[in-house]
Design a protein around this motif. Structure first.
Motif, PDB file in Angstrom:
ATOM      1  N   LEU A  21      -1.720   8.714   4.558  1.00  0.00           N
ATOM      2  CA  LEU A  21      -0.355   8.825   5.043  1.00  0.00           C
ATOM      3  C   LEU A  21       0.022  10.269   5.312  1.00  0.00           C
ATOM      4  O   LEU A  21       0.835  10.566   6.167  1.00  0.00           O
ATOM      5  CB  LEU A  21       0.610   8.242   3.999  1.00  0.00           C
ATOM      6  N   PRO A  76       2.803   9.883  -4.392  1.00  0.00           N
ATOM      7  CA  PRO A  76       3.120  11.007  -3.500  1.00  0.00           C
ATOM      8  C   PRO A  76       3.426  12.295  -4.254  1.00  0.00           C
ATOM      9  O   PRO A  76       3.026  13.378  -3.820  1.00  0.00           O
ATOM     10  CB  PRO A  76       4.346  10.499  -2.730  1.00  0.00           C
ATOM     11  N   SER A  86       0.217  13.765  -5.482  1.00  0.00           N
ATOM     12  CA  SER A  86      -0.583  14.276  -4.359  1.00  0.00           C
ATOM     13  C   SER A  86      -0.184  15.698  -3.984  1.00  0.00           C
ATOM     14  O   SER A  86      -1.009  16.463  -3.479  1.00  0.00           O
ATOM     15  CB  SER A  86      -0.424  13.368  -3.133  1.00  0.00           C
ATOM     16  N   GLU A 140       7.043   6.714   4.896  1.00  0.00           N
ATOM     17  CA  GLU A 140       5.584   6.746   4.965  1.00  0.00           C
ATOM     18  C   GLU A 140       5.023   5.405   5.407  1.00  0.00           C
ATOM     19  O   GLU A 140       4.091   5.333   6.218  1.00  0.00           O
ATOM     20  CB  GLU A 140       5.010   7.146   3.609  1.00  0.00           C
ATOM     21  N   ASP A 153      -1.759   2.460  -0.114  1.00  0.00           N
ATOM     22  CA  ASP A 153      -3.181   2.764   0.044  1.00  0.00           C
ATOM     23  C   ASP A 153      -3.979   2.237  -1.139  1.00  0.00           C
ATOM     24  O   ASP A 153      -5.081   1.699  -0.979  1.00  0.00           O
ATOM     25  CB  ASP A 153      -3.382   4.280   0.145  1.00  0.00           C
ATOM     26  N   SER A 168      -0.814   6.898  -1.295  1.00  0.00           N
ATOM     27  CA  SER A 168       0.385   6.146  -1.634  1.00  0.00           C
ATOM     28  C   SER A 168       0.022   4.892  -2.418  1.00  0.00           C
ATOM     29  O   SER A 168      -1.148   4.510  -2.545  1.00  0.00           O
ATOM     30  CB  SER A 168       1.159   5.757  -0.369  1.00  0.00           C
ATOM     31  N   ARG A 224      -6.312   5.472  -8.865  1.00  0.00           N
ATOM     32  CA  ARG A 224      -6.555   6.180  -7.604  1.00  0.00           C
ATOM     33  C   ARG A 224      -7.671   7.208  -7.756  1.00  0.00           C
ATOM     34  O   ARG A 224      -8.542   7.314  -6.876  1.00  0.00           O
ATOM     35  CB  ARG A 224      -5.280   6.881  -7.129  1.00  0.00           C
ATOM     36  N   ASP A 257       3.808  -2.740   0.142  1.00  0.00           N
ATOM     37  CA  ASP A 257       4.710  -2.184   1.149  1.00  0.00           C
ATOM     38  C   ASP A 257       6.048  -2.906   1.160  1.00  0.00           C
ATOM     39  O   ASP A 257       7.113  -2.274   1.207  1.00  0.00           O
ATOM     40  CB  ASP A 257       4.067  -2.255   2.532  1.00  0.00           C
ATOM     41  N   GLY A 288       7.401   4.066  -7.430  1.00  0.00           N
ATOM     42  CA  GLY A 288       6.796   4.206  -6.106  1.00  0.00           C
ATOM     43  C   GLY A 288       6.605   5.653  -5.681  1.00  0.00           C
ATOM     44  O   GLY A 288       5.884   5.927  -4.714  1.00  0.00           O
ATOM     45  N   ASN A 339      11.739   8.377   1.021  1.00  0.00           N
ATOM     46  CA  ASN A 339      10.472   8.931   1.481  1.00  0.00           C
ATOM     47  C   ASN A 339       9.336   7.909   1.528  1.00  0.00           C
ATOM     48  O   ASN A 339       8.593   7.855   2.526  1.00  0.00           O
ATOM     49  CB  ASN A 339      10.088  10.141   0.628  1.00  0.00           C
ATOM     50  N   PRO A 340       9.130   7.062   0.498  1.00  0.00           N
ATOM     51  CA  PRO A 340       8.068   6.058   0.600  1.00  0.00           C
ATOM     52  C   PRO A 340       8.281   5.064   1.731  1.00  0.00           C
ATOM     53  O   PRO A 340       7.310   4.586   2.339  1.00  0.00           O
ATOM     54  CB  PRO A 340       8.110   5.355  -0.769  1.00  0.00           C
TER      55      PRO A 340
END
Length: 432
Positions: A27, A253, A256, A332, A108, A105, A90, A123, A249, A328-329
């Motif tokens: 993303l 991000p 990351s 994305e 992902d 995310s 992750r 999502d 959620g 923000n999510p």
């Protein structure tokens, strides 16, 4: 079971699904400035602290203050644990040599574990939860401002039934709209960090004023309070606590964009620990101050005056600047689906417009938020993190690990179903 061992283990890598090229496209594909530890702490704090804190004193009134504190700390610990499940799941997937790209995310991660179905479920839940919270933010801001500066307008008429009829609520939502377009044009969480810090300061100041007012009232008069409520209010209390710790959620991000991802667990634990202590003090003292007269929104107990005005304005400012961080999510997800994962200004502005329109025409925002929080937050916060972790580490978990993951999934389902049922009963019940 140790998180560090899970992060580097890869014995079950060949049995996991490899993402399709388009779905696996990160993303966030461009190099961006990374957040320092203080900025990361600010982002975590403002992503979690929201409107749910205002209902904690009333929840303590329903559940009893000791029972409320126990549930609050339990949910905080479980939420932090599930956040770390996502992070380490992750990290393990990204350590494989079978073609996994960067997992940027929650969606992902869902695709890497469960394919297209996993991504779609994540999502949809993220869009519903984050957008639902933001709808509540706008309604709270508009109604609070109308109460403060338009007292002659009845809030029962705040819902406009025709596009030609403008009320105080619609005017305040419309006034927020152009400023939110500008704030939501900011591309990265790192650039939002200064706003996060500013909102944190304002929020802490507003909550501090409430706490001081609570203490002064407690010293003047002692109210009779309840320590433990019945089992009938258990699911209600748990639902309020889960809603109060919104923001799972955002964990991937935020991690990351950290400069030092090795300290993610420490920062998360510190942030959630401080938030839970603040929540506990806010809820308990609010209940002690007003006792059986505690209202569902604690600011309603403060009455008129400059203290009440200051608190309500502070909370409005906090939620105003929280809006773009919580959206923000959603950006994305939508940009990946419709714009190849690239930044798209007009899509963001369209989403802000949709959220604003929903906030304008929702007649009962309290029940709406309760329904979204109960049905969505338990799935995102408990069920999916534990389920994904179980699938990825299934060959390495002992019976204790299996029991823990399955137990979290079961608890999330029970809380989600019971909370949804309770919310629907509230929405469709006839209120005299």
């Amino acid at each position: 079971m140790g998180f560090e061992k899970e992060a580097i283990s890869s014995s079950s890598s060949k049995k996991l699904r490899s993402p399709l090229p388009r779905e696996d496209t990160p993303l966030i594909s461009k190099d961006k400035p990374l957040s320092s530890q203080p900025k990361t702490f600010a982002n975590v704090f403002i992503a979690v602290v929201g409107a749910g804190v205002l209902g904690l004193p009333y929840a303590f009134k329903r559940t009893g203050w000791i029972m409320g504190l126990l549930m609050l700390f339990f949910v905080a610990a479980l939420t932090t644990y599930c956040m770390m499940l996502l992070v380490y799941t992750r990290r393990k997937l990204e350590s494989f040599d079978n073609g996994f790209a960067k997992i940027a995310s929650f969606g992902d991660l869902g695709f890497a574990v469960c394919g297209t179905v996993g991504r779609c479920v994540v999502d949809v839940l993220i869009i519903l939860s984050q957008a639902g919270f933001c709808v509540g933010y706008l309604i709270f801001i508009a109604n609070t401002m109308a109460n403060l500066f338009n007292n002659e307008i009845s809030m029962n008429s705040s819902l406009s039934l025709g596009m030609s009829s403008f009320t105080a609520k619609s005017l305040y939502i419309g006034g927020c709209f152009p400023f939110q377009l500008g704030l939501n044009s900011i591309a990265t969480l790192t650039h939002l960090a200064p706003l996060s810090i500013f909102a944190d300061v304002v929020d802490l100041g507003a909550m501090g004023v409430v706490l001081v007012e609570d203490l002064s009232l407690i010293l003047k008069q002692r109210h009779e309070v309840m320590a433990f409520g019945g089992l009938s209010v258990f699911f209600y209390g748990m639902g309020v606590a889960v809603y109060a710790f919104e923001g799972i959620g955002m964990v991937l991000p935020i991690e990351s964009e950290m400069k030092d991802t090795a300290k993610c667990g420490k920062i998360l634990a510190l942030s959630m620990g401080l938030i839970s202590l603040m929540y506990g003090a806010f809820g308990a003292l609010g209940y002690f101050a007003f006792g059986a007269e505690t209202k569902d929104i604690i600011t309603a107990n403060l009455g008129a005056g400059w203290i009440s005005t200051l608190v309500q304005l502070g909370l409005c400012i906090n939620l105003f600047f929280t809006f773009p961080l919580m959206m923000n999510p959603v950006y994305e997800i939508v940009e990946r689906r419709f714009w190849g994962g690239n930044y798209c200004l007009w899509l963001r502005w369209l989403l802000v417009l949709i959220v604003s329109l929903v906030a304008l025409f929702v007649p009962n925002f309290a029940d709406f938020l309760s329904l979204v929080g109960s049905s969505v937050c338990c799935g995102l916060g408990f069920v999916l993190p534990a389920f994904f972790h179980l699938l990825v580490f299934k060959e390495e978990l002992g019976w204790k690990g299996w029991t823990l993951d399955v137990g979290i999934v079961a608890l999330g389902l029970v809380l989600g179903i019971s909370g949804t049922w309770y919310s629907l009963m509230e929405i469709f019940s006839v209120k005299v």
